[in-house]
Motif scaffolding. Structure first.
Motif, mmCIF file in Angstrom:
data_model
loop_
_atom_site.group_PDB
_atom_site.id
_atom_site.type_symbol
_atom_site.label_atom_id
_atom_site.label_comp_id
_atom_site.label_asym_id
_atom_site.label_seq_id
_atom_site.Cartn_x
_atom_site.Cartn_y
_atom_site.Cartn_z
ATOM 1 N N GLU A 297 0.842 -1.199 0.000
ATOM 2 C CA GLU A 297 0.000 0.000 0.000
ATOM 3 C C GLU A 297 0.880 1.253 0.000
ATOM 4 O OE1 GLU A 297 -3.020 1.197 -0.058
ATOM 5 O OE2 GLU A 297 -4.276 -0.594 -0.035
ATOM 6 N N PRO A 298 0.689 2.163 -0.962
ATOM 7 C CA PRO A 298 1.486 3.400 -0.983
ATOM 8 C C PRO A 298 1.338 4.197 0.317
ATOM 9 C CG PRO A 298 0.254 3.132 -3.027
ATOM 10 C CD PRO A 298 -0.256 2.082 -2.086
ATOM 11 N N LEU A 299 2.436 4.734 0.798
ATOM 12 C CA LEU A 299 2.532 5.598 1.986
ATOM 13 C C LEU A 299 2.481 4.839 3.316
ATOM 14 C CD1 LEU A 299 0.319 8.668 0.949
ATOM 15 C CD2 LEU A 299 2.795 8.428 0.772
ATOM 16 N N ILE A 300 2.019 3.590 3.307
ATOM 17 C CA ILE A 300 1.975 2.820 4.549
ATOM 18 C C ILE A 300 3.319 2.113 4.734
ATOM 19 C CG2 ILE A 300 0.887 0.898 5.774
ATOM 20 C CD1 ILE A 300 -1.024 3.143 5.593
ATOM 21 N N HIS A 301 3.939 2.297 5.898
ATOM 22 C CA HIS A 301 5.237 1.657 6.129
ATOM 23 C C HIS A 301 5.369 1.112 7.546
ATOM 24 C CE1 HIS A 301 6.414 5.383 8.220
ATOM 25 N NE2 HIS A 301 5.908 6.027 7.188
ATOM 26 N N LYS A 302 4.254 0.714 8.153
ATOM 27 C CA LYS A 302 4.325 0.214 9.531
ATOM 28 C C LYS A 302 4.968 -1.177 9.591
ATOM 29 C CE LYS A 302 0.614 -2.776 9.601
ATOM 30 N NZ LYS A 302 0.606 -4.158 10.146
ATOM 31 N N ASP A 303 4.747 -2.032 8.580
ATOM 32 C CA ASP A 303 5.400 -3.343 8.586
ATOM 33 C C ASP A 303 6.905 -3.192 8.409
ATOM 34 O OD1 ASP A 303 3.016 -4.639 8.980
ATOM 35 O OD2 ASP A 303 2.757 -5.254 6.892
ATOM 36 N N TYR A 304 7.298 -2.233 7.589
ATOM 37 C CA TYR A 304 8.725 -1.919 7.413
ATOM 38 C C TYR A 304 9.366 -1.608 8.768
ATOM 39 C CZ TYR A 304 12.816 0.889 6.061
ATOM 40 O OH TYR A 304 14.083 1.407 5.942
ATOM 41 N N GLU A 305 8.704 -0.754 9.550
ATOM 42 C CA GLU A 305 9.245 -0.367 10.856
ATOM 43 C C GLU A 305 9.262 -1.551 11.823
ATOM 44 O OE1 GLU A 305 10.624 2.421 11.433
ATOM 45 O OE2 GLU A 305 9.939 3.646 9.752
ATOM 46 N N LEU A 306 8.224 -2.363 11.789
ATOM 47 C CA LEU A 306 8.180 -3.541 12.660
ATOM 48 C C LEU A 306 9.330 -4.492 12.352
ATOM 49 C CD1 LEU A 306 4.444 -4.676 12.999
ATOM 50 C CD2 LEU A 306 6.004 -4.133 14.863
ATOM 51 N N LEU B 17 -9.939 10.866 5.307
ATOM 52 C CA LEU B 17 -9.019 9.871 5.853
ATOM 53 C C LEU B 17 -9.182 8.554 5.101
ATOM 54 C CD1 LEU B 17 -9.697 10.357 9.692
ATOM 55 C CD2 LEU B 17 -8.132 11.651 8.240
ATOM 56 N N PHE B 18 -8.080 8.061 4.561
ATOM 57 C CA PHE B 18 -8.076 6.719 4.002
ATOM 58 C C PHE B 18 -7.575 5.775 5.092
ATOM 59 C CE2 PHE B 18 -8.263 8.910 -0.057
ATOM 60 C CZ PHE B 18 -9.084 8.073 -0.799
ATOM 61 N N VAL B 19 -8.441 4.890 5.527
ATOM 62 C CA VAL B 19 -8.107 3.962 6.606
ATOM 63 C C VAL B 19 -7.666 2.637 5.994
ATOM 64 C CG1 VAL B 19 -8.917 2.827 8.706
ATOM 65 C CG2 VAL B 19 -9.838 5.069 8.056
ATOM 66 N N GLY B 20 -6.397 2.302 6.185
ATOM 67 C CA GLY B 20 -5.869 1.061 5.639
ATOM 68 C C GLY B 20 -5.125 1.223 4.333
ATOM 69 N N GLY B 21 -5.175 2.417 3.740
ATOM 70 C CA GLY B 21 -4.446 2.648 2.494
ATOM 71 C C GLY B 21 -5.324 3.219 1.407
ATOM 72 N N VAL B 22 -4.689 3.830 0.413
ATOM 73 C CA VAL B 22 -5.441 4.476 -0.665
ATOM 74 C C VAL B 22 -5.906 3.483 -1.727
ATOM 75 C CG1 VAL B 22 -4.304 6.700 -0.347
ATOM 76 C CG2 VAL B 22 -3.312 5.031 -1.916
ATOM 77 N N MET B 23 -5.312 2.297 -1.773
ATOM 78 C CA MET B 23 -5.688 1.314 -2.790
ATOM 79 C C MET B 23 -6.838 0.424 -2.329
ATOM 80 S SD MET B 23 -3.664 2.124 -5.239
ATOM 81 C CE MET B 23 -3.691 0.770 -6.402
ATOM 82 N N MET B 24 -6.705 -0.150 -1.144
ATOM 83 C CA MET B 24 -7.705 -1.103 -0.655
ATOM 84 C C MET B 24 -8.395 -0.636 0.621
ATOM 85 S SD MET B 24 -7.848 -3.641 -2.773
ATOM 86 C CE MET B 24 -8.598 -4.974 -1.831
ATOM 87 N N GLY B 25 -8.081 0.569 1.066
ATOM 88 C CA GLY B 25 -8.668 1.067 2.302
ATOM 89 C C GLY B 25 -10.035 1.694 2.102
#
Length: 229
Positions: free
Chosen positions: A41-50, A197-205
């Motif tokens: 998902e574009p702009l989401i990077h929480k898994d990267y940080e984890l 607010l896009f919750v979960g991402g702009v593609m599938m949120g």
């Protein structure tokens, strides 16, 4: 208490968005388990940080899943561009049963069909699931929560990413049930007047304008964008 029972009592569900009860997956017998660290998902990077900050715990969760399902092999899918994450995960792998699968930087590289094929060469049938081809897939945060459950810790927090038109884009743990308005205050507020607010991402949120909505166990992130975007 068995691992599946610990996971059930800890309330672990798929943290990648689907919310499938994780204890059911741990009861299955399979050949291969996969960790999904693609995060496409574009702009989401929480898994990267984890993966960067908690690689040992995520690998522990993957090993627990592999042992519980009697799988002989595990694959860990990560985008090839994230070499620092690959290094962090690789340095915590202590056996030859876990193999890194480097993925391309495209959408949807994290789709289960795509991940299973890239890692194993197996094709999930139309309308099928990974188990149909001897595989089980879990998001990296779910694996983190499996390791936490094994230690007796329930899921009371969610790791989320807040991005877009906010003063301080960042990723952090928040209690499940935290209102979006409180999260946006935590990141310094919104930088535009009219927004959604896009919750979960702009593609599938999902798009929402309700700041009283709350974080659930499947909330991956909140992206703030101007209404005219």
């Amino acid at each position: 208490m068995s691992l599946s029972e610990k996971i059930f009592h800890a309330g672990v569900v798929g943290a990648g968005g689907a919310g499938f009860p994780t204890h059911i997956k741990t009861k299955a017998n399979t050949e291969i388990v996969l960790a999904n660290g693609a995060e496409c998902e574009p702009l989401i990077h929480k898994d990267y940080e984890l993966m960067l900050h908690f690689p040992e715990k995520i690998i522990r969760g993957l090993e627990l899943l592999r042992e519980s399902t009697s799988a002989k092999k595990a694959f860990f899918g990560i985008k090839e561009k994230n070499q620092n994450v690959i290094d962090a995960i690789t340095s915590n792998i202590s056996n030859d049963r876990i193999e890194i699968t480097k993925l391309g930087d495209f959408y949807p590289s994290g789709d289960e069909y795509e991940l299973v094929y890239e890692a194993t060469g197996r094709l999930i049938p139309p309308a099928g699931i990974p188990l149909d081809v001897g595989c089980i897939v879990n998001n990296v945060e779910t694996l983190y929560n499996i390791a936490e459950a094994e230690e007796g810790k329930p899921v009371t927090e969610k790791f989320i990413c807040v991005a877009g038109a906010v003063k301080n884009p960042s990723s952090f743990f928040v209690p499940v049930g935290t209102a979006f308005k409180d999260i946006l205050k935590h990141v310094g507020g919104i930088t535009v007047k009219d927004f959604g607010l896009f919750v979960g991402g702009v593609m599938m949120g999902d798009l929402t304008f309700n700041l009283d909505e709350v974080v659930t166990k499947t909330t991956a992130g909140i992206i703030v964008l101007p209404k005219e975007h």
